[in-house]
Design a protein around this motif. Structure first.
Motif, PDB file in Angstrom:
ATOM      1  N   UNK A 220     -28.747   3.214  27.634  1.00  0.00           N
ATOM      2  CA  UNK A 220     -27.931   3.317  26.282  1.00  0.00           C
ATOM      3  C   UNK A 220     -28.836   2.542  25.391  1.00  0.00           C
ATOM      4  N   UNK A 221     -29.497   1.576  25.933  1.00  0.00           N
ATOM      5  CA  UNK A 221     -30.140   0.687  24.917  1.00  0.00           C
ATOM      6  C   UNK A 221     -31.855   0.803  25.145  1.00  0.00           C
ATOM      7  N   UNK A 222     -32.236   1.705  26.056  1.00  0.00           N
ATOM      8  CA  UNK A 222     -33.600   2.068  26.100  1.00  0.00           C
ATOM      9  C   UNK A 222     -34.499   1.044  26.818  1.00  0.00           C
ATOM     10  N   UNK A 223     -33.628   0.238  27.505  1.00  0.00           N
ATOM     11  CA  UNK A 223     -34.034  -0.815  28.362  1.00  0.00           C
ATOM     12  C   UNK A 223     -34.915  -0.649  29.573  1.00  0.00           C
ATOM     13  N   UNK A 224     -35.711  -1.065  30.151  1.00  0.00           N
ATOM     14  CA  UNK A 224     -36.343  -0.957  31.459  1.00  0.00           C
ATOM     15  C   UNK A 224     -35.217  -1.145  32.368  1.00  0.00           C
ATOM     16  N   UNK A 225     -35.347  -0.499  33.600  1.00  0.00           N
ATOM     17  CA  UNK A 225     -34.426  -0.916  34.713  1.00  0.00           C
ATOM     18  C   UNK A 225     -35.167  -1.134  35.896  1.00  0.00           C
TER      19      UNK A 225
END
Ligand code: AMP
Ligand code: ZN
Ligand code: FE
Ligand code: FE
Length: 278
Positions: free
Chosen positions: A235-240
């Protein structure tokens, strides 16, 4: 193991792990890992020597550290990756933490002595080469060695855990100021093991901070937990990212490589690491 696996969370003797940095690299090779980040608590001491050794061993290593921070009174761990290992802002934050850790260890010893436990500085620093990297697990180990508790769990549950009899309150840097320091070093900031944060208000506050990613894959995760965190990161475009939080014999249930980061994500972190460590 043909699949690319990078374990981006593990500890060495530079903090509370039981294997030295080179032993962790050797184990990563044996385990079939391709990528690794050593993330000692509040210390990048491992990186003073280990980069050439990792390269020779064929392990793709990226810089890392796990910072202790506080947000609204809760202890929050922040993983930093890909910064320059010569970054003044990261070095200075680590050095403040090391001083804090030494002060805290002395206060905990005083509290233990008040409880009647005969524990001295030499019992907790033992065979360590330096005073740097001291943590509560070393104190717990000294209590076990003296027969005061049966295991680390009991030491934390009865004495060293937050709010327990021999817990020394700490003045940790805030999560926000730690994020600012990581970004000053052009590093990436990841919220570590978010499933350990029980307070929803605290979690909400953290998720609105300028993190670059979330530790979505962790040693003890199950599939439904993974989905919860990957959805939030997505949702936030963050790295996983993912990693085992391996500590060696002190936490024998957790093996290196038991959780990992996908290759595509690893390459993004590695690209930044290479820019910062040319
Ligand atoms: P410190 O960084 O010195 O405050 O110590 C934190 C370390 O202690 C982390 O590696 C934790 O995994 C470990 N730790 C915290 N609580 C416990 C517990 N209840 N049992 C065993 N280890 C713990
Ligand atoms: Zn630890
Ligand atoms: Fe942690
Ligand atoms: Fe950790």
């Amino acid at each position: 193991m043909d699949e690319f696996r990078a374990d981006l969370h593990c500890h060495t003797t530079c903090s509370d792990g039981t294997l030295s940095p080179s032993e962790v690299i050797d184990l990563a090779v044996q385990t079939g890992l391709k990528g690794l980040s050593i993330t000692d608590h509040d210390s990048i001491d491992a990186y003073t020597t280990i980069m050439p050794y990792a390269a020779k061993s064929g392990i793709e290593l990226i810089s890392g550290v796990e910072f202790s921070t506080v947000h609204k009174g809760e202890s929050i761990h922040v993983l930093a990756y890909s910064f320059s290992v010569n970054s003044p802002s990261i070095s200075s934050l680590c050095s403040d933490h090391q001083k804090r850790r030494e002060r805290r260890a002395s206060r905990i010893i005083e509290l233990l002595n008040k409880e009647g436990f005969e524990i001295a500085e030499e019992d907790i620093y033992g065979s360590r080469e330096t005073k740097r990297g001291i943590g509560r697990p070393h104190i717990a180990q000294a209590m076990i060695d003296k027969g005061y508790v049966k295991d680390i769990k009991e030491a934390f549950r009865s004495y060293l855990g937050e709010g327990k009899k021999c817990y020394a309150r700490d003045d940790l840097p805030s999560t926000e100021e730690t994020l600012a320091c990581i970004h000053e070093a052009n590093g990436l900031a990841i919220l570590a093991h978010p499933h350990l944060i029980n307070n929803n208000g605290v979690l909400k506050g953290l998720l609105s901070m300028p993190f670059d990613g979330l530790e979505c894959f962790y040693a003890r995760f199950n599939i439904s937990q993974n989905k919860r965190w990957t959805a939030i990161a997505d949702l936030r475009g963050w790295l996983m990212t993912g990693g085992s939080d391996f500590h060696g014999d002190i936490k024998p249930m957790i093996s290196l490589g038991s959780s990992w980061t996908r290759e595509e994500t690893f390459r993004k972190l590695q690209e930044r690491h290479l820019i910062n460590n040319r």
